[in-house]
Scaffold this motif. Sequence first.
Motif, PDB file in Angstrom:
ATOM      1  N   LYS A  79      36.462   9.203  -3.756  1.00 47.91           N
ATOM      2  CA  LYS A  79      37.606   8.907  -4.631  1.00 47.91           C
ATOM      3  C   LYS A  79      37.365   7.410  -5.001  1.00 47.91           C
ATOM      4  CE  LYS A  79      40.728  11.931  -2.567  1.00 47.91           C
ATOM      5  NZ  LYS A  79      41.939  12.314  -1.932  1.00 47.91           N
ATOM      6  N   GLU A  80      36.892   6.442  -4.145  1.00 52.17           N
ATOM      7  CA  GLU A  80      36.595   5.073  -4.221  1.00 52.17           C
ATOM      8  C   GLU A  80      35.416   4.960  -5.259  1.00 52.17           C
ATOM      9  OE1 GLU A  80      34.251   1.864  -1.708  1.00 52.17           O
ATOM     10  OE2 GLU A  80      35.530   2.701  -0.762  1.00 52.17           O
ATOM     11  N   LEU A  81      34.615   5.621  -5.210  1.00 53.96           N
ATOM     12  CA  LEU A  81      33.439   5.812  -6.306  1.00 53.96           C
ATOM     13  C   LEU A  81      33.605   6.114  -7.392  1.00 53.96           C
ATOM     14  CD1 LEU A  81      30.298   6.517  -4.046  1.00 53.96           C
ATOM     15  CD2 LEU A  81      30.645   4.542  -4.961  1.00 53.96           C
ATOM     16  N   THR A  82      34.755   7.244  -7.896  1.00 51.32           N
ATOM     17  CA  THR A  82      35.107   7.885  -9.087  1.00 51.32           C
ATOM     18  C   THR A  82      35.774   6.555  -9.756  1.00 51.32           C
ATOM     19  OG1 THR A  82      37.013   8.801  -7.974  1.00 51.32           O
ATOM     20  CG2 THR A  82      34.879  10.143  -8.376  1.00 51.32           C
ATOM     21  N   VAL A  83      36.666   5.824  -9.144  1.00 56.53           N
ATOM     22  CA  VAL A  83      37.378   4.738  -9.821  1.00 56.53           C
ATOM     23  C   VAL A  83      36.205   3.425 -10.102  1.00 56.53           C
ATOM     24  CG1 VAL A  83      39.055   2.897  -9.229  1.00 56.53           C
ATOM     25  CG2 VAL A  83      39.353   5.274  -8.292  1.00 56.53           C
ATOM     26  N   GLN A  84      35.299   3.452  -9.116  1.00 53.54           N
ATOM     27  CA  GLN A  84      34.299   2.189  -9.561  1.00 53.54           C
ATOM     28  C   GLN A  84      33.286   2.656 -10.670  1.00 53.54           C
ATOM     29  OE1 GLN A  84      32.141   1.181  -5.836  1.00 53.54           O
ATOM     30  NE2 GLN A  84      30.806  -0.375  -7.057  1.00 53.54           N
ATOM     31  N   TYR A  85      32.960   4.095 -10.928  1.00 51.89           N
ATOM     32  CA  TYR A  85      31.890   4.435 -11.817  1.00 51.89           C
ATOM     33  C   TYR A  85      32.705   5.596 -12.350  1.00 51.89           C
ATOM     34  CZ  TYR A  85      28.813   1.940  -8.617  1.00 51.89           C
ATOM     35  OH  TYR A  85      28.086   0.907  -7.764  1.00 51.89           O
ATOM     36  N   PRO A  86      33.573   5.210 -13.374  1.00 50.39           N
ATOM     37  CA  PRO A  86      34.457   6.575 -13.909  1.00 50.39           C
ATOM     38  C   PRO A  86      33.333   7.264 -15.031  1.00 50.39           C
ATOM     39  CG  PRO A  86      34.956   4.144 -14.752  1.00 50.39           C
ATOM     40  CD  PRO A  86      34.134   4.062 -13.723  1.00 50.39           C
ATOM     41  N   GLU A  87      32.658   6.622 -15.644  1.00 52.20           N
ATOM     42  CA  GLU A  87      31.629   7.344 -16.715  1.00 52.20           C
ATOM     43  C   GLU A  87      30.300   7.732 -16.013  1.00 52.20           C
ATOM     44  OE1 GLU A  87      30.661   4.696 -19.815  1.00 52.20           O
ATOM     45  OE2 GLU A  87      32.960   3.988 -19.942  1.00 52.20           O
ATOM     46  N   ASN A  88      30.111   7.791 -14.688  1.00 52.28           N
ATOM     47  CA  ASN A  88      28.968   8.218 -14.143  1.00 52.28           C
ATOM     48  C   ASN A  88      29.202   9.473 -13.587  1.00 52.28           C
ATOM     49  OD1 ASN A  88      28.178   5.634 -14.598  1.00 52.28           O
ATOM     50  ND2 ASN A  88      27.339   5.292 -12.700  1.00 52.28           N
ATOM     51  N   TYR A  89      28.012  10.337 -13.345  1.00 51.47           N
ATOM     52  CA  TYR A  89      28.131  11.975 -12.821  1.00 51.47           C
ATOM     53  C   TYR A  89      28.077  11.481 -11.248  1.00 51.47           C
ATOM     54  CZ  TYR A  89      26.584  16.118 -11.142  1.00 51.47           C
ATOM     55  OH  TYR A  89      26.455  17.477 -10.330  1.00 51.47           O
ATOM     56  N   LEU A  90      28.956  11.878 -10.403  1.00 48.97           N
ATOM     57  CA  LEU A  90      28.832  11.737  -9.111  1.00 48.97           C
ATOM     58  C   LEU A  90      29.067  13.054  -8.571  1.00 48.97           C
ATOM     59  CD1 LEU A  90      31.615   8.736  -8.876  1.00 48.97           C
ATOM     60  CD2 LEU A  90      29.214   8.752  -7.982  1.00 48.97           C
ATOM     61  N   ALA A  91      28.355  13.364  -7.442  1.00 46.11           N
ATOM     62  CA  ALA A  91      28.166  14.662  -6.840  1.00 46.11           C
ATOM     63  C   ALA A  91      28.318  14.556  -5.207  1.00 46.11           C
ATOM     64  CB  ALA A  91      27.249  15.467  -7.461  1.00 46.11           C
ATOM     65  N   ILE A  92      28.628  15.532  -4.658  1.00 47.25           N
ATOM     66  CA  ILE A  92      28.749  15.683  -3.237  1.00 47.25           C
ATOM     67  C   ILE A  92      27.765  16.779  -2.811  1.00 47.25           C
ATOM     68  CG2 ILE A  92      29.881  15.825  -1.003  1.00 47.25           C
ATOM     69  CD1 ILE A  92      32.357  14.663  -2.303  1.00 47.25           C
ATOM     70  N   TYR A  93      26.699  16.475  -2.070  1.00 44.96           N
ATOM     71  CA  TYR A  93      25.900  17.493  -1.552  1.00 44.96           C
ATOM     72  C   TYR A  93      25.877  17.718  -0.293  1.00 44.96           C
ATOM     73  CZ  TYR A  93      23.318  17.487  -6.128  1.00 44.96           C
ATOM     74  OH  TYR A  93      22.980  17.795  -7.274  1.00 44.96           O
ATOM     75  N   ASP A  94      25.985  18.855   0.337  1.00 38.79           N
ATOM     76  CA  ASP A  94      25.782  19.313   1.695  1.00 38.79           C
ATOM     77  C   ASP A  94      24.260  19.193   1.910  1.00 38.79           C
ATOM     78  OD1 ASP A  94      28.403  19.436   2.132  1.00 38.79           O
ATOM     79  OD2 ASP A  94      28.494  21.602   1.824  1.00 38.79           O
TER      80      ASP A  94
END
Length: 75
Positions: free
Chosen positions: A36-51
């Motif tokens: 959540k913190e990173l989506t605010v910091q990098y709103p235009e980037n692709y962020l993904a969580i991997y297991d």
Amino acid sequence: MIQIIVNAFVEKEKTGAVVEVLYASADQDKVQAKYKELTVQYPENYLAIYDLPLDTDLNTLNNYPSVFIGKEEFE
């Protein structure tokens, strides 16, 4: 099992992209809070969580963090 957060973006005025691991933890609550913190910091980037299971050859999994790099990057 751990989770990692991957950030991908195209650098301004460049033709290539950057993919980086920004965070890793075994605590899912911490991963969600950081995401959540990173989506605010990098709103235009692709962020993904991997297991990611520990002690596993990631190439044997159906889905794992990977990046395509053209051969011109090595020339």
